[in-house]
Design a protein around this motif. Structure first.
Motif, PDB file in Angstrom:
ATOM      1  N   CYS A   9       3.631  45.026 -40.741  1.00 42.25           N
ATOM      2  CA  CYS A   9       2.530  44.303 -41.388  1.00 42.25           C
ATOM      3  C   CYS A   9       1.470  45.269 -41.893  1.00 42.25           C
ATOM      4  N   ALA A  10       1.120  46.242 -41.056  1.00 35.89           N
ATOM      5  CA  ALA A  10       0.104  47.214 -41.456  1.00 35.89           C
ATOM      6  C   ALA A  10       0.564  48.010 -42.672  1.00 35.89           C
ATOM      7  N   ALA A  11       1.820  48.448 -42.655  1.00 32.18           N
ATOM      8  CA  ALA A  11       2.361  49.195 -43.794  1.00 32.18           C
ATOM      9  C   ALA A  11       2.417  48.323 -45.036  1.00 32.18           C
ATOM     10  N   ALA A  12       2.762  47.048 -44.856  1.00 33.86           N
ATOM     11  CA  ALA A  12       2.857  46.133 -45.991  1.00 33.86           C
ATOM     12  C   ALA A  12       1.517  45.954 -46.665  1.00 33.86           C
ATOM     13  N   ILE A  13       0.440  45.832 -45.866  1.00 35.17           N
ATOM     14  CA  ILE A  13      -0.893  45.657 -46.449  1.00 35.17           C
ATOM     15  C   ILE A  13      -1.262  46.877 -47.286  1.00 35.17           C
ATOM     16  N   LEU A  14      -0.960  48.086 -46.785  1.00 32.62           N
ATOM     17  CA  LEU A  14      -1.267  49.288 -47.534  1.00 32.62           C
ATOM     18  C   LEU A  14      -0.481  49.350 -48.827  1.00 32.62           C
ATOM     19  N   LEU A  15       0.810  49.014 -48.761  1.00 35.02           N
ATOM     20  CA  LEU A  15       1.647  49.028 -49.955  1.00 35.02           C
ATOM     21  C   LEU A  15       1.175  48.018 -50.977  1.00 35.02           C
ATOM     22  N   CYS A  16       0.838  46.829 -50.521  1.00 35.84           N
ATOM     23  CA  CYS A  16       0.455  45.761 -51.432  1.00 35.84           C
ATOM     24  C   CYS A  16      -0.893  46.016 -52.066  1.00 35.84           C
ATOM     25  N   ASN A  17      -1.751  46.766 -51.394  1.00 37.03           N
ATOM     26  CA  ASN A  17      -3.057  47.045 -51.964  1.00 37.03           C
ATOM     27  C   ASN A  17      -3.004  48.141 -53.016  1.00 37.03           C
ATOM     28  N   THR A  18      -1.879  48.854 -53.088  1.00 33.51           N
ATOM     29  CA  THR A  18      -1.762  49.943 -54.055  1.00 33.51           C
ATOM     30  C   THR A  18      -0.764  49.654 -55.151  1.00 33.51           C
ATOM     31  N   ALA A  19      -0.103  48.482 -55.107  1.00 33.69           N
ATOM     32  CA  ALA A  19       0.891  48.155 -56.134  1.00 33.69           C
ATOM     33  C   ALA A  19       0.825  46.684 -56.483  1.00 33.69           C
ATOM     34  N   GLN A  20       0.750  46.413 -57.790  1.00 33.13           N
ATOM     35  CA  GLN A  20       0.730  45.031 -58.244  1.00 33.13           C
ATOM     36  C   GLN A  20       2.169  44.559 -58.445  1.00 33.13           C
ATOM     37  N   SER A  21       2.347  43.255 -58.443  1.00 34.05           N
ATOM     38  CA  SER A  21       3.684  42.683 -58.552  1.00 34.05           C
ATOM     39  C   SER A  21       3.649  41.442 -59.427  1.00 34.05           C
ATOM     40  N   GLN A  22       4.529  41.401 -60.416  1.00 34.19           N
ATOM     41  CA  GLN A  22       4.650  40.221 -61.249  1.00 34.19           C
ATOM     42  C   GLN A  22       5.852  39.409 -60.770  1.00 34.19           C
ATOM     43  N   ASN A  23       5.612  38.276 -60.174  1.00 31.84           N
ATOM     44  CA  ASN A  23       6.678  37.430 -59.661  1.00 31.84           C
ATOM     45  C   ASN A  23       6.398  35.984 -59.986  1.00 31.84           C
ATOM     46  N   LYS A  24       7.458  35.242 -60.121  1.00 35.35           N
ATOM     47  CA  LYS A  24       7.312  33.827 -60.424  1.00 35.35           C
ATOM     48  C   LYS A  24       6.855  33.063 -59.194  1.00 35.35           C
ATOM     49  N   PHE A  25       5.956  32.101 -59.417  1.00 31.71           N
ATOM     50  CA  PHE A  25       5.515  31.237 -58.322  1.00 31.71           C
ATOM     51  C   PHE A  25       6.613  30.236 -57.994  1.00 31.71           C
ATOM     52  N   TRP A  26       6.948  30.119 -56.718  1.00 33.28           N
ATOM     53  CA  TRP A  26       7.874  29.080 -56.267  1.00 33.28           C
ATOM     54  C   TRP A  26       7.075  28.059 -55.479  1.00 33.28           C
ATOM     55  N   ARG A  27       7.186  26.820 -55.857  1.00 35.04           N
ATOM     56  CA  ARG A  27       6.401  25.792 -55.179  1.00 35.04           C
ATOM     57  C   ARG A  27       6.889  25.557 -53.754  1.00 35.04           C
ATOM     58  N   SER A  28       8.113  25.949 -53.464  1.00 38.69           N
ATOM     59  CA  SER A  28       8.627  25.778 -52.105  1.00 38.69           C
ATOM     60  C   SER A  28       9.770  26.755 -51.877  1.00 38.69           C
ATOM     61  N   THR A  29      10.068  26.991 -50.604  1.00 38.75           N
ATOM     62  CA  THR A  29      11.245  27.765 -50.215  1.00 38.75           C
ATOM     63  C   THR A  29      11.933  27.050 -49.063  1.00 38.75           C
ATOM     64  N   VAL A  30      13.245  27.142 -49.013  1.00 43.48           N
ATOM     65  CA  VAL A  30      14.020  26.597 -47.897  1.00 43.48           C
ATOM     66  C   VAL A  30      15.058  27.631 -47.504  1.00 43.48           C
ATOM     67  N   GLY A  31      15.476  27.585 -46.238  1.00 45.37           N
ATOM     68  CA  GLY A  31      16.474  28.543 -45.818  1.00 45.37           C
ATOM     69  C   GLY A  31      16.939  28.320 -44.394  1.00 45.37           C
ATOM     70  N   LEU A  32      17.703  29.278 -43.917  1.00 47.10           N
ATOM     71  CA  LEU A  32      18.302  29.235 -42.587  1.00 47.10           C
ATOM     72  C   LEU A  32      17.667  30.313 -41.715  1.00 47.10           C
ATOM     73  N   SER A  33      17.680  30.059 -40.426  1.00 51.97           N
ATOM     74  CA  SER A  33      17.124  31.036 -39.494  1.00 51.97           C
ATOM     75  C   SER A  33      17.941  31.057 -38.212  1.00 51.97           C
ATOM     76  N   LEU A  34      17.829  32.151 -37.491  1.00 48.39           N
ATOM     77  CA  LEU A  34      18.434  32.254 -36.158  1.00 48.39           C
ATOM     78  C   LEU A  34      17.561  33.164 -35.320  1.00 48.39           C
ATOM     79  N   GLY A  35      17.740  33.056 -34.032  1.00 45.63           N
ATOM     80  CA  GLY A  35      16.917  33.865 -33.149  1.00 45.63           C
ATOM     81  C   GLY A  35      17.226  33.585 -31.698  1.00 45.63           C
ATOM     82  N   THR A  36      16.275  33.949 -30.835  1.00 45.79           N
ATOM     83  CA  THR A  36      16.457  33.731 -29.408  1.00 45.79           C
ATOM     84  C   THR A  36      15.128  33.330 -28.773  1.00 45.79           C
TER      85      THR A  36
END
Length: 344
Positions: A9-36
């Motif tokens: 998370c800390a690395a992501a914040i640093l990366l995101c503050n130094t690089a812009q990104s053009q991406n399409k807005f998705w009104r929703s996301t769905v998917g699968l997950s697993l864990g313990t």
């Protein structure tokens, strides 16, 4: 795993503050997950001890609310319990349903890395609850010698989930989510022992989600109409994260309309420097400090007689070219400045 996610998370914040990104807005996301699931209670704190696993799988989805918030829902099916070689253990089937608010920690639409935190409410339904001794045999009394009725431990239990995670964009509409959820439960008898200490759980989750229902993008600039502050951008024009044309030199003139896109300029010269504001760029203006006209490459003709001031002997009075810009009022062939009888 929590430490790893925190570092990511800390690395992501640093990366995101130094690089812009053009991406399409998705009104929703769905998917699968697993864990313990991991247990903490009267028997033992099993957090981050992976000798015992309670795997689950499920569905997860997000509904876009704002640039910084999503509504997140999960349904998991799996097990919950604790194993021990020295004391009693328990086991149950679990159905987990949660509705949470997800707060994105980077003020961008869908960067490569998106750290987030979340919290909300959940219901856990337990079934097939059993108590076992250290030999793995079903028993009816706990470590304290109290008789346990499994039917009393089956059913719905409320909980408050809170957590931290990171979303990783691997393709335009494909995302991987890694997160940790701490489940604060409102009951002390999930493990068959009641000692006035609530039993809790920790969920380690990995999931893959897919973007659905993009916002309309009328000008096709990659920024959905809902967030596009300049919805009428011409085709193929490069835009910023707000959907507005780029203005590299910050002179208020978009690059696609700016003749000098890398130099701060003026609207009078299509974005090029124009010190005298005469509409002729300084680079081609022969008189850059004095407002002039295009006919004389930016040099002035104050009296408008067709002779530029630099060559006009009478720059403030309209005259004739044959008299070097001076007038001959009485038309006697002698320019007024030299005519001792200018009115004869």
């Amino acid at each position: 795993m929590l430490r790893i996610i925190t570092l990511v998370c800390a690395a992501a914040i640093l990366l995101c503050n130094t690089a812009q990104s053009q991406n399409k807005f998705w009104r929703s996301t769905v998917g699968l997950s697993l864990g313990t699931n991991q247990y903490s209670g009267d028997l033992k704190n099993d957090f981050y001890r992976f000798g015992t696993t309670n795997p689950f799988f499920g569905l997860q989805g997000n509904l876009w609310l704002t640039q910084r918030t999503d509504l997140m829902a999960r349904i998991n099916v799996g097990g919950y319990g604790y194993e021990s070689e020295t004391s009693n253990a328990f086991d149950a089937d679990m159905l987990h349903v949660a509705l949470m608010l997800k707060i994105k920690l980077v003020d961008m639409d869908q960067p490569r890395f998106m750290p987030y935190i979340f919290g909300g409410v959940a219901l856990n339904n337990y079934s097939n609850w059993t108590l076992q001794n250290n030999a793995g045999n079903d028993i009816s009394s706990n470590n304290d010698g109290n008789t346990i009725n499994p039917d009393d431990l089956n059913g719905l239990r409320g909980a408050i989930p809170v957590g931290v995670g990171v979303q990783i964009r691997v393709a335009e509409r494909v995302f991987i989510n890694l997160d940790e959820t701490y489940m604060m439960q409102n009951s002390d008898n999930w493990d068959g022992i009641k000692r006035n200490t609530c039993d809790h759980s920790l969920m380690h989750t990995i999931g893959v989600t897919f973007g659905l229902c993009p916002w309309a993008d009328t000008d096709k600039d990659g920024v959905g109409d809902k967030e596009d502050k300049c919805p009428g951008t011409p085709p193929l024009v490069k835009v910023d994260e707000n959907g507005c044309p780029l203005d590299s030199d910050k002179d208020g003139i978009a690059d696609h309309e700016d003749t000098c896109p890398d130099v701060f300029g003026a609207t009078t010269a299509k974005g090029c420097p124009d010190a005298d504001a005469d509409g002729i760029a300084d680079s081609t203006d022969e008189c850059p400090s004095n407002a002039g006209i295009a006919a004389f490459n930016g040099c002035p003709d104050t009296d408008g007689d067709g002779i530029k001031d630099a060559e006009d002997e009478c720059p403030s009075v309209a005259g004739d070219k044959k008299f070097n810009g001076c007038a001959d009022t009485d038309k006697d062939g002698v320019a007024d400045p030299k005519d001792k009888c200018a009115n004869t």
